[in-house]
Write an enzyme that holds these catalytic residues in place. Structure first.
Site, PDB file in Angstrom:
ATOM      1  N   HIS A   1      -9.332   0.586   4.947  1.00 46.59           N
ATOM      2  CA  HIS A   1      -8.233   1.119   5.678  1.00 46.59           C
ATOM      3  C   HIS A   1      -8.530   2.081   6.737  1.00 46.59           C
ATOM      4  CE1 HIS A   1      -4.240   2.230   6.381  1.00 46.59           C
ATOM      5  NE2 HIS A   1      -3.462   1.551   5.888  1.00 46.59           N
TER       6      HIS A   1
ATOM      7  N   GLU B   1      -5.369  -5.446  10.422  1.00 45.38           N
ATOM      8  CA  GLU B   1      -4.357  -4.437  10.730  1.00 45.38           C
ATOM      9  C   GLU B   1      -4.839  -3.758  12.018  1.00 45.38           C
ATOM     10  OE1 GLU B   1      -2.428  -3.082   6.750  1.00 45.38           O
ATOM     11  OE2 GLU B   1      -4.327  -1.975   6.908  1.00 45.38           O
TER      12      GLU B   1
ATOM     13  N   ASN C   1       0.932  -1.156  -0.062  1.00 39.79           N
ATOM     14  CA  ASN C   1       0.016  -0.025   0.109  1.00 39.79           C
ATOM     15  C   ASN C   1       0.827   1.195  -0.005  1.00 39.79           C
ATOM     16  OD1 ASN C   1      -1.901   2.064   0.251  1.00 39.79           O
ATOM     17  ND2 ASN C   1      -2.367   1.319   2.498  1.00 39.79           N
TER      18      ASN C   1
ATOM     19  N   GLU D   1      -6.931   4.289   7.693  1.00 41.39           N
ATOM     20  CA  GLU D   1      -6.812   5.855   7.535  1.00 41.39           C
ATOM     21  C   GLU D   1      -7.940   6.259   6.976  1.00 41.39           C
ATOM     22  OE1 GLU D   1      -3.170   5.414   5.670  1.00 41.39           O
ATOM     23  OE2 GLU D   1      -2.169   4.878   7.400  1.00 41.39           O
TER      24      GLU D   1
ATOM     25  N   LYS E   1       0.101   4.263  -0.322  1.00 41.37           N
ATOM     26  CA  LYS E   1      -0.450   5.397   0.547  1.00 41.37           C
ATOM     27  C   LYS E   1      -0.301   6.627  -0.486  1.00 41.37           C
ATOM     28  CE  LYS E   1      -0.048   3.325   4.788  1.00 41.37           C
ATOM     29  NZ  LYS E   1      -0.257   3.718   6.106  1.00 41.37           N
TER      30      LYS E   1
ATOM     31  N   GLY F   1       2.200   2.122  10.892  1.00 37.82           N
ATOM     32  CA  GLY F   1       2.878   3.088  10.963  1.00 37.82           C
ATOM     33  C   GLY F   1       3.674   3.497  12.179  1.00 37.82           C
TER      34      GLY F   1
ATOM     35  N   SER G   1       3.196  -2.485  10.454  1.00 40.31           N
ATOM     36  CA  SER G   1       4.791  -2.308  10.699  1.00 40.31           C
ATOM     37  C   SER G   1       5.528  -3.678  10.501  1.00 40.31           C
ATOM     38  CB  SER G   1       4.987  -2.046  12.119  1.00 40.31           C
ATOM     39  OG  SER G   1       4.628  -0.656  12.442  1.00 40.31           O
TER      40      SER G   1
HETATM   41  C1  PEP Z   1      -0.873  -0.079   6.090  1.00 42.12           C
HETATM   42  O1  PEP Z   1      -0.873   1.211   5.893  1.00 42.12           O
HETATM   43  O2  PEP Z   1      -1.840  -0.826   5.618  1.00 42.12           O
HETATM   44  C2  PEP Z   1       0.416  -0.554   6.858  1.00 42.12           C
HETATM   45  C3  PEP Z   1       0.140  -1.941   7.390  1.00 42.12           C
HETATM   46  O3  PEP Z   1       1.326   0.301   7.005  1.00 42.12           O
HETATM   47  P1  PEP Z   1       2.764   0.176   7.722  1.00 42.12           P
HETATM   48  O4  PEP Z   1       3.230  -1.171   7.082  1.00 42.12           O
HETATM   49  O5  PEP Z   1       3.539   1.439   7.364  1.00 42.12           O
HETATM   50  O6  PEP Z   1       2.507  -0.002   9.184  1.00 42.12           O
END
Ligand code: PEP
Length: 252
Positions: A97, A169, A9, A99, A11, A175, A215
Site C-alpha cells: 500500500h 492505486e 481497507n 502508505e 486502515k 484519500g 477515492s
Molecule cells: C486506500 O487507501 O487503499 C484507498 C483507496 O483509500 P481511499 O478510498 O480513501 O482513497
C-alpha cells in the site's frame, strides 16, 4: 469470467468493539442480500482479525490483513507474520500500500519478500502499485508501475500468480477526493494486464483481478467499474460507512 472484488481497507480506524460490531453489520447485510458476483473482503487492523474470522465464518465476506512482516518468525518485536495472519482465519493480505511505501519506506525488494512469505503461508495477496502526482505529471506513471510490478511481483511463478490480486492505486487519488477518470484507470489496468501477459502468458493475464483504488465512492464506482479491465475496487474512506461500502459493492 474474472471474479469481481471489492475490498475495504479500514486502515488504523475502529477499536475492537467498534470493529466487531461493524463487521457484524456488514456480514448481516451480505447474508440477507448475497452478492453472488462480487467477492467482498474486509481488511481491518491486526487486532480485529481473530474476532472477525469468527463473525465472518459463514463465508459471505472474506477477511484480510493490511500488512505482514518481512520475516517468517523470530525476534522482531512488534511485527506480525504472514503465518500468524493465516492462523487467525484470514485469507488475504494487502502488500505494498502506498502508505506503507511512503511512511515506512517499504521498497520493491522488501515487498517482494513479504509477497513470497505471504503466498508460502497460504495467503492471497492484494498487491498495490501506483504513481505519485509528480510522476504522473512527468508522464512517468507507466514506468513507475512497471518497475513496481517487475521488482515486487515478477519473481513469482505463474502458479504463484494465482494467489495475486493487483490493486492500481494512483497515490494522488488516495484519500484526496481526486479520482482517476474511468479512462485513466482503464488505460493503466490494460497496461498492467499487458505486462502480465508478456511475462506469464494470456491465460494468467486474463484471469488476474485488477482493482482500482483512490477515492472510490458510490457516486463514481459504477462508471469506473464499467471499464473492461477494472475488476473491482480497493476502498479506503468509503469502507468505513456501511451505506457507502455496500452501495459500492452494488455498483458492480
Ligand atoms: C486506500 O487507501 O487503499 C484507498 C483507496 O483509500 P481511499 O478510498 O480513501 O482513497
Amino acid at each position: 469470467m474474472r471474479k469481481k472484488i471489492v475490498a475495504g481497507n479500514w486502515k488504523m480506524n475502529m477499536d475492537l468493539a467498534e470493529g466487531l460490531k461493524f463487521a457484524g453489520s456488514i456480514e448481516k447485510y451480505f447474508k440477507e442480500s448475497p452478492s453472488e458476483k462480487v467477492l467482498v473482503i474486509l481488511c481491518p487492523p491486526f487486532i480485529h482479525l481473530a474476532g472477525m474470522a469468527d463473525i465472518l465464518k459463514h463465508g459471505k465476506v472474506a477477511l484480510g490483513a493490511q500488512n505482514c512482516a518481512a520475516e517468517a518468525s523470530g525476534a522482531y518485536t512488534g511485527e506480525v507474520s504472514a503465518w500468524m495472519i493465516k492462523s487467525t482465519g484470514a485469507q488475504y493480505v494487502i502488500i505494498g500500500h502506498s502508505e506503507r511505501r511512503s511512511y515506512y519506506h517499504e521498497d520493491d525488494k522488501l515487498l517482494n519478500k513479504k509477497t513470497l512469505l505471504a503466498i508460502n503461508s497460504g495467503l492471497k495477496v492484494i498487491f498495490c502499485c501506483g504513481e505519485v502526482l509528480k510522476e504522473r505529471e512527468a508522464a512517468q506513471h507507466f514506468l513507475i508501475v512497471r518497475r513496481q510490478l517487475e521488482e515486487g511481483l515478477f519473481s513469482l511463478t505463474a502458479e504463484q500468480m494465482d494467489m495475486i490480486v493487483i490493486a492500481y492505486e494512483p497515490v494522488w487519488a488516495i484519500g484526496t477526493g481526486l479520482t482517476a477518470s474511468p479512462d485513466q484507470a482503464q488505460e493503466m489496468h490494460k497496461y498492467i494486464r499487458e505486462l502480465v501477459k508478456e511475462k506469464y502468458g494470456n491465460d494468467c493475464a486474463k484471469k488476474l483481478p485488477i482493482l482500482y483504488g483512490g477515492s472510490c465512492k458510490p457516486s463514481n464506482a459504477a462508471e469506473i467499474f464499467s471499464k473492461p479491465d477494472v475488476d473491482g475496487g480497493l476502498i479506503g474512506g468509503a469502507a468505513l460507512k456501511k451505506e457507502d461500502f455496500t452501495a459500492i459493492v452494488e455498483a458492480i
